[in-house]
Design a protein around this motif. Structure first.
Motif, PDB file in Angstrom:
ATOM      1  N   HIS A 139       0.788  -1.243   0.000  1.00 17.43           N
ATOM      2  CA  HIS A 139       0.000   0.000   0.000  1.00 17.43           C
ATOM      3  C   HIS A 139       0.819   1.291   0.000  1.00 17.43           C
ATOM      4  O   HIS A 139       0.683   2.136   0.912  1.00 17.43           O
ATOM      5  CB  HIS A 139      -0.995   0.021   1.166  1.00 17.43           C
ATOM      6  N   GLU A 141       0.438   3.835  -1.738  1.00 23.80           N
ATOM      7  CA  GLU A 141      -0.447   4.988  -1.953  1.00 23.80           C
ATOM      8  C   GLU A 141      -0.983   5.568  -0.653  1.00 23.80           C
ATOM      9  O   GLU A 141      -1.474   6.704  -0.627  1.00 23.80           O
ATOM     10  CB  GLU A 141      -1.610   4.591  -2.872  1.00 23.80           C
ATOM     11  N   VAL A 165      -1.167  -2.208  -4.392  1.00 20.83           N
ATOM     12  CA  VAL A 165      -2.101  -1.146  -4.024  1.00 20.83           C
ATOM     13  C   VAL A 165      -3.337  -1.769  -3.400  1.00 20.83           C
ATOM     14  O   VAL A 165      -3.778  -2.859  -3.780  1.00 20.83           O
ATOM     15  CB  VAL A 165      -2.451  -0.281  -5.252  1.00 20.83           C
ATOM     16  N   ALA A 182      -3.451   6.097  -5.955  1.00 22.32           N
ATOM     17  CA  ALA A 182      -3.792   4.780  -6.498  1.00 22.32           C
ATOM     18  C   ALA A 182      -4.199   4.868  -7.961  1.00 22.32           C
ATOM     19  O   ALA A 182      -3.750   4.078  -8.800  1.00 22.32           O
ATOM     20  CB  ALA A 182      -4.899   4.141  -5.674  1.00 22.32           C
TER      21      ALA A 182
END
Length: 257
Positions: A139, A141, A165, A182
């Motif tokens: 993750h 983002e 993501v 994202a």
């Protein structure tokens, strides 16, 4: 669909507390179209002291319970490893479970702190790559520093790290900042895998379906299939000993439901 990042094991981190809660999450994942899920508990020294052996014991119990309950979800395990200077020792002592091997590299889910990228992280990544361990960065983002300056990810992309993501980020569940990054990564085709990072039934469910629908509608079914089926399948194939990882239903049916 295949979910490579899900906190399904009970009582090991900030995911479910009990076995029954774990089973409910497995039912939810299966009912939303996930056929295979990898349990990825945190390994974070000083907070969650999990190891490959301790995770394997918990995993075996959940796997038996899922089979006994006839939940149509195939499980494997790895770990979400916090980037710390203890990784070198953890690797040396064989304490970290990997997803599997792709093109001669073991694949490891690597988590940065949520607030920033630690100076020198690129050097640790290079140490891993030199030892044929490829980080799949969890993750990115949602990292606050990356939200302010997305270019901070480029050195890790240049070093041949992969990016995972969160499905919820794509549909706005983690706020505008995470969604913007994202979708920019989707625009740039820089994402390797989309996964749920599921933790619980309500706030952070282990569900990929909405992200699959959005990705299919905007970028095409082939892209969605690559990010949530074919690439994950290649990463974890060794965990399932030749078992087919093909979807149980056509992917266009997931989009049209």
């Amino acid at each position: 669909m295949i979910d490579l990042h899900a906190h399904l094991l009970p009582g090991v981190d900030d995911g479910p507390d009990t076995l029954e809660q774990s089973l409910e999450l497995c039912r939810l994942a299966a009912s939303s179209g996930t056929t295979h899920a990898i349990c990825t508990p945190h390994i974070h020294p000083g907070r969650w002291e999990n190891t490959r052996k301790s995770i394997q014991v918990k995993f075996a119990k959940l796997q038996r319970a899922v089979a006994q309950q006839c939940i149509p979800l195939h499980l494997g395990f790895a770990a979400e490893v916090r980037l710390t200077d203890e990784i070198i020792t953890q690797i040396t002592n064989n304490q970290i479970p990997f997803y599997g091997e792709v093109d001669g590299y073991e694949i490891m889910l690597l988590e940065f702190p949520h607030s920033h990228i630690i100076p020198g992280s690129d050097k640790l990544v290079q140490w891993l790559m030199n030892r044929k361990i490829r980080p799949l960065i969890a993750h990115p983002e949602r990292n606050k520093q990356v939200m302010k300056d997305p270019a901070l990810l480029q050195p890790f992309i240049d070093a041949d790290c992969w990016l995972q993501v969160t499905a919820g980020s794509i549909i706005g569940a983690f706020g505008d900042g995470a969604q913007t990054i994202a979708r920019q990564l989707l625009d740039d085709d820089a994402i390797t895998v989309i996964a749920s990072d599921g933790h619980n039934e309500k706030a952070r469910p282990p569900v990929l379906k909405e992200a699959f629908t959005h990705t299919s509608e905007v970028y095409g079914v082939e892209r969605a299939h690559r990010l949530m089926q074919s690439t994950p399948a290649s990463i974890i194939s060794s965990q399932f000993h030749g078992q087919s990882l093909a979807p149980l239903t056509p992917f266009d049916s997931v989009v049209s439901e």
